[in-house]
Design an enzyme around this catalytic site. Structure first.
Site, PDB file in Angstrom:
ATOM      1  N   LYS A   1       7.935  39.158  38.386  1.00 57.51           N
ATOM      2  CA  LYS A   1       7.550  40.185  39.350  1.00 57.51           C
ATOM      3  C   LYS A   1       8.483  41.410  39.294  1.00 57.51           C
ATOM      4  CE  LYS A   1       5.317  36.929  42.560  1.00 57.51           C
ATOM      5  NZ  LYS A   1       5.151  36.554  43.991  1.00 57.51           N
TER       6      LYS A   1
ATOM      7  N   TYR B   1      -5.003  38.998  43.758  1.00 54.23           N
ATOM      8  CA  TYR B   1      -4.617  38.288  44.978  1.00 54.23           C
ATOM      9  C   TYR B   1      -5.738  38.203  46.013  1.00 54.23           C
ATOM     10  CZ  TYR B   1       0.239  37.959  43.429  1.00 54.23           C
ATOM     11  OH  TYR B   1       1.387  37.638  42.744  1.00 54.23           O
TER      12      TYR B   1
ATOM     13  N   HIS C   1       5.666  34.500  39.634  1.00 49.95           N
ATOM     14  CA  HIS C   1       4.424  33.858  40.070  1.00 49.95           C
ATOM     15  C   HIS C   1       4.189  32.650  39.184  1.00 49.95           C
ATOM     16  CE1 HIS C   1       0.152  33.217  40.922  1.00 49.95           C
ATOM     17  NE2 HIS C   1      -0.014  33.150  39.609  1.00 49.95           N
TER      18      HIS C   1
ATOM     19  N   GLU D   1      -6.536  33.119  35.976  1.00 53.07           N
ATOM     20  CA  GLU D   1      -5.477  34.137  35.972  1.00 53.07           C
ATOM     21  C   GLU D   1      -5.092  34.550  34.552  1.00 53.07           C
ATOM     22  OE1 GLU D   1      -3.605  32.558  40.227  1.00 53.07           O
ATOM     23  OE2 GLU D   1      -2.450  32.290  38.398  1.00 53.07           O
TER      24      GLU D   1
END
Ligand code: ATP
Ligand code: MG
Length: 139
Positions: free
Chosen positions: A11, A51, A117, A128
């Site tokens: 991130k 998200y 993540h 994803e």
């Protein structure tokens, strides 16, 4: 049945704080093979879509703005029982609760800026990974 792939993002906080190298080393040292990887930045639209499952949660807006605040590293990882194994390696969502020696224990600064993540199921790992990489980009 467990599959052998998971998806991760380093991130913006961990990128900004100079931890890309250390985090990738931990990933590789723990037996994960990198089957796709890119250095990129999420647009607000893409972060919002990624998200989407958290849309109704109170932290959704902050999460999207945080995830678009800087560059990230996105990667697909392969290992036996990859999803569970990787979640053990990264530690609890809130770094204050993360076990000693986990990625979040070492490199996260808060529940928002929590360094990495990790997919929470085989199904989401596939969704994803495919969100970020075409099949030609997955080795
Ligand atoms: P990730 O999906 O990033 O691997 P996670 O599965 O441990 O983390 P989720 O419940 O999926 O946690 O939440 C997604 C992200 O939203 C978290 O990583 C964190 O950055 C943020 N988040 C979760 N809960 C909170 C909260 N209570 N307050 C602020 N941010 C939160
Ligand atoms: Mg999650």
């Amino acid at each position: 049945m467990a599959t052998n792939r998971t998806f991760t993002m380093i991130k913006p906080d961990a990128v900004e704080n100079g931890h890309i190298g250390n985090i990738l080393k931990m990933i590789i040292d723990n037996g994960f093979k990198i089957v796709a990887m890119k250095y990129t930045k999420l647009s607000e639209e893409r972060a919002g879509a990624f998200y989407e499952v958290h849309k109704e949660r109170p932290f959704y807006g902050d999460l999207v703005s945080f995830m678009t605040s800087g560059t990230i590293v996105a990667a697909i990882l392969e290992k036996e029982d990859a999803v569970a194994s990787f979640r053990t390696l990264i530690g609890a969502t809130n770094p204050a609760d993360a076990d000693e020696g986990t990625i979040r224990n070492l490199y996260a600064t808060s529940i928002d800026a929590n360094a990495v993540h990790g997919s929470d199921s085989d199904e989401n790992a596939e969704i994803e990974g495919n969100f970020h990489f075409s099949s030609e980009e997955q080795f």
